[in-house]
Write a protein that holds these residues in place. Sequence first.
Motif, mmCIF file in Angstrom:
data_model
loop_
_atom_site.group_PDB
_atom_site.id
_atom_site.type_symbol
_atom_site.label_atom_id
_atom_site.label_comp_id
_atom_site.label_asym_id
_atom_site.label_seq_id
_atom_site.Cartn_x
_atom_site.Cartn_y
_atom_site.Cartn_z
ATOM 1 N N LYS A 1 0.833 -1.200 0.000
ATOM 2 C CA LYS A 1 0.000 0.000 0.000
ATOM 3 C C LYS A 1 0.867 1.249 0.000
ATOM 4 N N SER A 2 0.321 2.345 -0.507
ATOM 5 C CA SER A 2 1.070 3.604 -0.534
ATOM 6 C C SER A 2 1.263 4.175 0.870
ATOM 7 N N THR A 3 0.447 3.728 1.820
ATOM 8 C CA THR A 3 0.554 4.215 3.198
ATOM 9 C C THR A 3 1.255 3.202 4.107
ATOM 10 N N ALA A 4 2.047 2.295 3.534
ATOM 11 C CA ALA A 4 2.728 1.261 4.319
ATOM 12 C C ALA A 4 3.633 1.897 5.375
ATOM 13 N N PHE A 5 3.680 1.268 6.535
ATOM 14 C CA PHE A 5 4.521 1.736 7.630
ATOM 15 C C PHE A 5 5.985 1.517 7.270
ATOM 16 N N ASP A 6 6.806 2.540 7.436
ATOM 17 C CA ASP A 6 8.236 2.452 7.145
ATOM 18 C C ASP A 6 9.013 2.717 8.429
ATOM 19 N N PRO A 7 9.384 1.667 9.159
ATOM 20 C CA PRO A 7 10.042 1.862 10.445
ATOM 21 C C PRO A 7 11.393 2.555 10.357
ATOM 22 N N LEU A 8 12.082 2.447 9.228
ATOM 23 C CA LEU A 8 13.396 3.071 9.140
ATOM 24 C C LEU A 8 13.349 4.528 8.695
ATOM 25 N N SER A 9 12.167 5.105 8.719
ATOM 26 C CA SER A 9 12.058 6.552 8.558
ATOM 27 C C SER A 9 11.080 7.128 9.577
ATOM 28 N N GLU A 10 10.068 6.353 9.967
ATOM 29 C CA GLU A 10 9.041 6.862 10.877
ATOM 30 C C GLU A 10 9.349 6.644 12.363
ATOM 31 N N THR A 11 10.320 5.831 12.679
ATOM 32 C CA THR A 11 10.614 5.559 14.090
ATOM 33 C C THR A 11 11.917 6.174 14.561
ATOM 34 N N ILE A 12 12.561 6.946 13.711
ATOM 35 C CA ILE A 12 13.838 7.549 14.086
ATOM 36 C C ILE A 12 13.578 8.697 15.043
ATOM 37 N N ALA A 13 14.163 8.591 16.225
ATOM 38 C CA ALA A 13 13.924 9.584 17.269
ATOM 39 C C ALA A 13 15.136 10.483 17.500
ATOM 40 N N LEU A 14 16.306 9.998 17.202
ATOM 41 C CA LEU A 14 17.528 10.771 17.451
ATOM 42 C C LEU A 14 17.822 11.682 16.263
ATOM 43 N N PRO A 15 18.682 12.691 16.466
ATOM 44 C CA PRO A 15 18.962 13.654 15.386
ATOM 45 C C PRO A 15 19.477 12.986 14.116
ATOM 46 N N ASN A 16 19.008 13.509 13.000
ATOM 47 C CA ASN A 16 19.432 12.993 11.706
ATOM 48 C C ASN A 16 20.368 13.970 10.997
ATOM 49 N N ASP A 17 20.565 15.161 11.581
ATOM 50 C CA ASP A 17 21.398 16.164 10.913
ATOM 51 C C ASP A 17 22.847 16.163 11.395
ATOM 52 N N ASN A 18 23.117 15.679 12.605
ATOM 53 C CA ASN A 18 24.496 15.578 13.100
ATOM 54 C C ASN A 18 25.113 14.284 12.582
ATOM 55 N N LYS A 19 26.333 14.386 12.052
ATOM 56 C CA LYS A 19 26.982 13.213 11.460
ATOM 57 C C LYS A 19 28.106 12.706 12.360
ATOM 58 N N LEU A 20 28.295 11.396 12.339
ATOM 59 C CA LEU A 20 29.375 10.731 13.066
ATOM 60 C C LEU A 20 30.087 9.785 12.116
#
Length: 129
Positions: free
Chosen positions: A65-84
């Motif tokens: 479905k077009s509304t399928a749950f995507d855990p690797l984008s919808e469950t990310i809680a920590l910052p995505n802009d700081n790089k390590l």
Amino acid sequence: MLDRYEGLFLDLLKTDTSVVLANAGEADEVVTIDVRRQIRWPSSLHGKSGLRVTEFPLARLDPDKSTAFDPLSETIALPNDNKLNVKMIQDECRFRFFDQEWAPELGDTIEISEAGATFLILKGWAKVV
């Protein structure tokens, strides 16, 4: 903790359509039989992945479905802009966060977001350099 009510609790789990996933995927037997692991507090962080525990409707489990749950984008809680920078300590790892995919090899150093680095480190696939 449930003592004499454990059987009742397990029966409720079996009949509750919000818990029963039918053919949505395979169940992890170790987790499914362990009553202490059945409930995770929504919005808490999962200790082995660093991802946020997220509630979603059962209908979103259908990957077609077009509304399928995507855990690797919808469950990310920590910052995505700081790089390590992390060094891979596991071979043949392939993973994705949002729209970016990686397939690094053992010993490779990659630059990734804090969320991605946390996931890799908790999985035992990488270490911070």
